[in-house]
Design an enzyme around this catalytic site. Structure first.
Site, PDB file in Angstrom:
ATOM      1  CB  CYS A 152      -0.951   0.017   1.192  1.00 31.10           C
ATOM      2  SG  CYS A 152      -2.207   1.283   1.042  1.00 31.10           S
ATOM      3  CB  CYS A 193      -3.980   3.710  -2.087  1.00 26.14           C
ATOM      4  SG  CYS A 193      -2.956   3.945  -0.643  1.00 26.14           S
TER       5      CYS A 193
HETATM    6  C1  LIG Z   1       0.188  -0.717   7.424  1.00 24.73           C
HETATM    7  C2  LIG Z   1      -0.513  -1.300   6.232  1.00 24.73           C
HETATM    8  C3  LIG Z   1      -1.560  -0.616   5.645  1.00 24.73           C
HETATM    9  C4  LIG Z   1      -2.217  -1.140   4.536  1.00 24.73           C
HETATM   10  N1  LIG Z   1      -3.280  -0.447   4.026  1.00 24.73           N
HETATM   11  C5  LIG Z   1      -3.996  -0.999   3.020  1.00 24.73           C
HETATM   12  C6  LIG Z   1      -5.185  -0.377   2.562  1.00 24.73           C
HETATM   13  O1  LIG Z   1      -5.595   0.645   3.081  1.00 24.73           O
HETATM   14  N2  LIG Z   1      -5.871  -0.958   1.551  1.00 24.73           N
HETATM   15  C7  LIG Z   1      -5.468  -2.136   0.984  1.00 24.73           C
HETATM   16  O2  LIG Z   1      -6.137  -2.635   0.084  1.00 24.73           O
HETATM   17  N3  LIG Z   1      -4.321  -2.743   1.384  1.00 24.73           N
HETATM   18  C8  LIG Z   1      -3.592  -2.218   2.394  1.00 24.73           C
HETATM   19  N4  LIG Z   1      -2.479  -2.854   2.862  1.00 24.73           N
HETATM   20  C9  LIG Z   1      -1.895  -3.956   2.059  1.00 24.73           C
HETATM   21  C10 LIG Z   1      -2.554  -5.304   2.245  1.00 24.73           C
HETATM   22  O3  LIG Z   1      -2.649  -5.634   3.600  1.00 24.73           O
HETATM   23  C11 LIG Z   1      -1.694  -6.328   1.499  1.00 24.73           C
HETATM   24  O4  LIG Z   1      -1.535  -5.899   0.152  1.00 24.73           O
HETATM   25  C12 LIG Z   1      -2.333  -7.711   1.483  1.00 24.73           C
HETATM   26  O5  LIG Z   1      -2.491  -8.207   2.793  1.00 24.73           O
HETATM   27  C13 LIG Z   1      -1.467  -8.680   0.684  1.00 24.73           C
HETATM   28  O6  LIG Z   1      -2.048  -9.951   0.687  1.00 24.73           O
HETATM   29  P1  LIG Z   1      -1.162 -11.234   0.377  1.00 24.73           P
HETATM   30  O7  LIG Z   1      -2.082 -12.396   0.509  1.00 24.73           O
HETATM   31  O8  LIG Z   1      -0.392 -11.049  -0.872  1.00 24.73           O
HETATM   32  O9  LIG Z   1      -0.120 -11.236   1.577  1.00 24.73           O
HETATM   33  P2  LIG Z   1      -0.448 -11.379   3.131  1.00 24.73           P
HETATM   34  O10 LIG Z   1      -1.857 -11.006   3.438  1.00 24.73           O
HETATM   35  O11 LIG Z   1       0.640 -10.663   3.832  1.00 24.73           O
HETATM   36  O12 LIG Z   1      -0.347 -12.948   3.364  1.00 24.73           O
HETATM   37  C14 LIG Z   1       0.804 -13.708   3.098  1.00 24.73           C
HETATM   38  C15 LIG Z   1       0.690 -14.998   3.912  1.00 24.73           C
HETATM   39  O13 LIG Z   1       1.704 -15.903   3.479  1.00 24.73           O
HETATM   40  C16 LIG Z   1       2.244 -16.527   4.616  1.00 24.73           C
HETATM   41  N5  LIG Z   1       3.593 -17.002   4.304  1.00 24.73           N
HETATM   42  C17 LIG Z   1       4.748 -16.298   4.339  1.00 24.73           C
HETATM   43  N6  LIG Z   1       5.775 -17.095   4.033  1.00 24.73           N
HETATM   44  C18 LIG Z   1       5.253 -18.325   3.777  1.00 24.73           C
HETATM   45  C19 LIG Z   1       5.823 -19.565   3.413  1.00 24.73           C
HETATM   46  N7  LIG Z   1       7.153 -19.722   3.294  1.00 24.73           N
HETATM   47  N8  LIG Z   1       4.986 -20.626   3.217  1.00 24.73           N
HETATM   48  C20 LIG Z   1       3.651 -20.489   3.372  1.00 24.73           C
HETATM   49  N9  LIG Z   1       3.068 -19.342   3.735  1.00 24.73           N
HETATM   50  C21 LIG Z   1       3.870 -18.268   3.933  1.00 24.73           C
HETATM   51  C22 LIG Z   1       2.208 -15.458   5.694  1.00 24.73           C
HETATM   52  O14 LIG Z   1       2.242 -16.034   6.997  1.00 24.73           O
HETATM   53  C23 LIG Z   1       0.896 -14.750   5.402  1.00 24.73           C
HETATM   54  O15 LIG Z   1      -0.192 -15.283   6.122  1.00 24.73           O
HETATM   55  C24 LIG Z   1      -1.809  -2.374   3.988  1.00 24.73           C
HETATM   56  C25 LIG Z   1      -0.757  -3.085   4.595  1.00 24.73           C
HETATM   57  C26 LIG Z   1      -0.117  -2.559   5.710  1.00 24.73           C
HETATM   58  C27 LIG Z   1       0.989  -3.358   6.353  1.00 24.73           C
END
Ligand SMILES: Cc1cc2nc3c(=O)[nH]c(=O)nc-3n(C[C@H](O)[C@H](O)[C@H](O)COP(=O)(O)OP(=O)(O)OC[C@H]3O[C@@H](n4cnc5c(N)ncnc54)[C@H](O)[C@@H]3O)c2cc1C
Length: 394
Positions: free
Chosen positions: A161, A338
């Site tokens: 983000c 965002c």
């Molecule tokens: C402070 C902050 C503010 C944000 N604000 C916004 C917002 O306002 N709007 C918005 O849309 N998004 C926002 N986001 C971004 C959003 O949270 C992320 O883009 C989203 O969570 C990404 O999803 P993902 O599934 O790719 O990763 P994640 O949700 O991070 O999930 C990844 C998962 O993979 C697991 N994992 C890691 N390594 C391994 C491995 N080796 N084997 C198996 N599993 C593993 C982790 O444990 C985790 O559970 C924000 C994020 C933050 C930190």
């Protein structure tokens, strides 16, 4: 060796959304999610936790409760991929084979790329919204600051983000004003980027917000070290390579981030280390039975949960089509969103696509700061997340 028809790596936003949608589409599919963590976090809430609006625990649910009923949870972490053999190996040393693989392990936080940060974060004025373990310290240090310099950083490279580093700066500024200490605090936002926001329509508004609030902005400043003992932030100027030292009384650090090491060291990687997928179909560029989405993917868009809401249906439709040996008809247009919080009662809801063109949901100008959009972030979007997205319904 165990085997699953569809194996999903990561039980975060992307992994659970895809699992739920696949399961809804056909409950007979044999789906497993590999996820090491007991907890699942709604990370967008961490901005509001840092601003004292919610408690950290309100962003969490038990992982067991978000894995769709009927989908198997493998509580382990992936260590290596062997995509030519359609299998992977976990940290426990188990090998699991699959027919189709979805890779969504998120982005990796590289705390140690800023010298001294790992040891300092959470203590003596150094805080970060980017981890459940440190987000509580943000609100503590914002509240404790009565005078001096409050520094907010944004690193070089991709972060979750792109607007989030700014949001906490504006919330802190608003808090200082409401607490009657604003005139004794110098608020600075430093960024390695050349500007406040990538899309002009929203950037122009945010520049006015920063100016109105008296936030000093400095660009091309990349944080390289935190000297906790002397309360100094050390930067490298991205163009001149000059070292710049700024004294702080509190500092909110957005740490450098990158592709997870186990992806960057695998055959699935793009040149920059991400899961190398086609930007429209989300199918891997070299392994046809592999799909990728979310923060770990090579998709050239801003890394947000909102983007995943549009990516997940594309992955699911195309994966199901691939299973039927049909063409992949679904495409992702790069949509991301965002919600930039600009204070305790205002928000600019940026929404745009691959071309940086606004792709707004509401029939009004979303570049304007609005109270209604802040309410959407506080209450509407979390409900949409837990009850819609993670259930495969929104
Ligand atoms: C402070 C902050 C503010 C944000 N604000 C916004 C917002 O306002 N709007 C918005 O849309 N998004 C926002 N986001 C971004 C959003 O949270 C992320 O883009 C989203 O969570 C990404 O999803 P993902 O599934 O790719 O990763 P994640 O949700 O991070 O999930 C990844 C998962 O993979 C697991 N994992 C890691 N390594 C391994 C491995 N080796 N084997 C198996 N599993 C593993 C982790 O444990 C985790 O559970 C924000 C994020 C933050 C930190």
């Amino acid at each position: 060796m165990s085997h699953h028809q569809i194996l999903i790596v990561g039980g975060g936003t992307a992994g659970i959304t895809v699992a739920a949608r696949l399961h809804n589409a056909d409950p007979k599919l044999d789906i497993a999610v590999i996820e090491p963590s007991d907890k699942h976090y709604y990370q967008p809430l961490w901005t509001l936790v840092g601003g004292g609006i919610f408690r950290p625990e309100e962003s969490a649910r038990e992982e067991a409760d978000v894995i769709p009923y009927g989908v198997k949870w493998i509580k382990d972490a992936v260590a290596t991929f062997q995509p030519n053999e359609n299998q992977l190996t976990t940290r426990d040393g188990t090998t699991i084979s699959y027919e189709y693989l979805v890779v969504a392990p998120g982005i990796q936080i590289n705390w140690d790329k800023v010298k001294g940060l790992k040891e300092a974060v959470g203590k003596e004025g150094v805080c970060s919204n980017y981890s459940i373990n440190t987000v509580g310290s943000t609100w503590k240090f914002i509240q404790e600051l009565k005078e001096g310099t409050a520094l907010f950083t944004q690193p070089a490279g991709a972060v979750k983000c792109g607007g989030a580093p700014q949001k906490i700066c504006y919330l802190a500024e608003d808090h200082f004003r409401r607490a009657g200490v604003r005139d004794k605090i110098h608020v600075m936002f430093t960024s390695a980027s050349p500007r406040l926001f990538a899309v002009d329509k929203y950037r122009e508004v945010l520049e006015k917000v920063a100016a109105r609030k008296g936030v000093e902005t400095r660009f091309r400043h990349n944080l390289t070290e935190v000297r906790a003992a002397t309360k100094e932030a050390i930067y490298r100027h991205m163009d001149t390579d000059e070292e710049i030292v700024i004294k702080y009384d509190m500092i909110h650090v957005t740490p450098p981030m990158g592709a997870p090491d186990f992806v960057a060291n695998s055959e699935l990687k793009s040149e920059a280390g991400w899961v190398d997928v086609d930007k429209y179909t989300l199918q891997h560029t070299r392994f046809a039975n592999v799909f990728g989405l979310g923060d770990a993917s090579s998709l050239p868009t801003s890394k947000t949960g909102a983007a995943i809401r549009k990516q997940a249906p594309v992955v699911v439709k195309n994966l199901l089509a691939a299973m039927q040996h049909e063409p992949l008809a679904a495409t992702y247009d790069g949509y991301t969103s965002c919600p930039v919080v600009t204070g305790y009662d205002s928000l600019v809801l940026a929404e745009f696509d691959y071309d940086g063109q606004p792709a707004e949901t509401f029939p009004f100008n979303q570049a304007q700061e609005r109270f209604s959009m802040l309410m959407l972030k506080k209450f509407g979007l979390p409900a949409l997340y837990w009850h819609g997205m993670l259930k495969g319904r929104a």
